[in-house]
Design an enzyme around this catalytic site. Structure first.
Site, PDB file in Angstrom:
ATOM      1  CB  CYS A   1      -1.934  -7.744   2.841  1.00 25.69           C
ATOM      2  SG  CYS A   1      -1.748  -6.042   2.379  1.00 25.69           S
TER       3      CYS A   1
ATOM      4  CD  GLU B   1      -3.281  -3.310   6.126  1.00 27.44           C
ATOM      5  OE1 GLU B   1      -2.564  -2.435   6.144  1.00 27.44           O
ATOM      6  OE2 GLU B   1      -2.788  -4.370   5.678  1.00 27.44           O
TER       7      GLU B   1
ATOM      8  CG  HIS C   1      -1.058  -9.574  -1.129  1.00 27.76           C
ATOM      9  ND1 HIS C   1      -2.098  -9.281  -1.130  1.00 27.76           N
ATOM     10  CD2 HIS C   1      -0.072  -8.664  -1.094  1.00 27.76           C
ATOM     11  CE1 HIS C   1      -2.128  -7.932  -0.536  1.00 27.76           C
ATOM     12  NE2 HIS C   1      -0.787  -7.535  -0.538  1.00 27.76           N
TER      13      HIS C   1
END
Length: 388
Positions: A112, A80, A234
């Site tokens: 993400c 990103e 994450h």
């Protein structure tokens, strides 16, 4: 059906870092807020001579043999922090890595989460093309701005993964559960260099997605928490994953809870010292788990939770293979941390304002960057990449 998964993994992060205690003191915050409340101890700093392309190729270059560079026919680049609104970062990586010209190159974006989508596309491609090899790179620079609430959750790095049949590290199970929803918890307009984030709201959405997907996963598969040896999350900051894990711990007995918490600590060793790397964050957590756990064995099932603001989430499982550590680069992380250079907060702030801003031609001093691949500057509005 052939077993397909991650055959090799590698990581790269720039050679400089700042200390979170010093950043807290400079921002008139209690260090415990960063060290414990956020769960970060250090943060990677990106010099002008590194960007998402150089970080990705520096990671991938360490695992690819000459034969594999010819055999790879698909290159997936998740980020990103793209450098061009038209040209894929994968095309630059293809040239710099000396990969076959007869390969597809594509860049993927969804906050993400994109690294996970790229990994699943690689798995499915190999399933349809026996013998194929796919290179997946997740590379990002988390940037929020000086003196902002998100500053403590910055970071940078890249994870490279080679997806093949009969992989050395792990196989990817076909039990994925995923969901998406239009949520404004984090975004970066095309005119902005720093992300915009509603931190508290984003943390709530993250945990909500995890609980929803975990419940759906159990319903669809019939599996439960006792079927998992560990989870990799994450980790935009490492306390986030711990909060999510705690949401499901009551489903296990005390012994299992203790084991899962121990494995979680193994999974965040590296992320605590690197910071956020967006698309690669969950895979750095996985890498950390594989290297730092003392109890993982072949056949263990690991749960992977990937999340991207905006928002999209996915939960799936993987199965460890015999000698799974053979697919990692021996001593890679120790060498990275041992050789990193400490940076003062004033120097970090000056560095933050440097880099490629605008279209003016310039050259960077690459002699201070020890990485093999560097960004040497800008000429005629084209990035100049070199290997040195």
């Amino acid at each position: 059906m052939a077993q397909i998964g991650i055959d090799k993994m590698s990581f790269f992060s720039p050679h400089q870092y700042i200390d979170m205690t010093e950043l807290a003191n400079a921002r008139n915050e209690e260090p415990g807020k960063y060290l414990i409340g956020i769960g970060q101890t250090q943060q990677a700093v990106v010099p002008p001579t590194q960007d998402v392309v150089t970080m990705a190729v520096n990671a991938a270059d360490q695992i690819l043999t000459p034969a594999e560079r010819e055999e790879i026919d698909t290159i997936i680049f998740a980020t990103e922090s793209g450098i061009d609104n038209s040209k894929s970062a994968a095309v630059y990586a293809q040239r710099l890595l000396g990969l076959s010209p007869y390969a597809r190159t594509i860049e993927m974006k969804q906050a993400c989460y994109a690294g996970t989508y790229g990994l699943m596309q690689a798995r499915d491609y190999v399933a349809l093309h026996p013998g194929a090899k796919v290179l997946v790179m997740a590379s990002d620079i988390a940037r929020y701005g000086l003196h902002t609430p998100g500053e403590v959750t910055q970071g940078a790095g890249a994870v490279a993964m080679l997806v093949t049949e009969n992989p050395r590290i792990l196989t990817i199970n076909r039990d994925n559960q995923f969901m998406s929803r239009d949520v404004m918890d984090f975004w970066r307009p095309v005119y902005a260099e720093e992300a915009l984030v509603d931190g508290k709201y984003s943390a709530e959405v993250y945990r909500e997605f995890f609980r929803d997907l975990w419940a759906r996963y159990k319903e669809k598969t019939g599996l439960a928490i006792d079927d998992f040896k560990a989870f990799a999350f994450h980790l935009p900051f490492t306390k986030m994953g711990l909060k999510a894990l705690r949401d499901i711990l009551p489903e296990a007995d005390e012994a299992k809870q203790a084991l899962l918490l121990t494995e979680f600590e193994a999974s965040r060793v590296y992320n605590k010292r690197i910071g956020n790397l967006y698309t690669g964050s969950v895979y750095l957590s996985l890498y950390s788990l594989l290297e730092n756990s003392t109890t993982l064995t072949a056949g263990d099932r690991l749960g992977i939770f990937s999340y991207g603001s905006g928002a999209e989430g996915e939960f799936y499982s993987v199965e460890l293979q015999p000698n799974f550590r053979d697919g990692l680069v021996t001593g890679q992380m120790d060498q990275l941390f041992d050789s990193r250079e400490y940076m003062t907060i004033p120097d970090y702030e000056e560095n933050f304002m440097a880099g490629l801003h605008g279209a003016t031609d310039r050259e960077f001093d690459i002699t201070k960057d020890p990485a093999k691949f560097v960004l040497a500057g800008l000429k005629d509005q084209q990035r100049v990449y070199l290997a040195h």
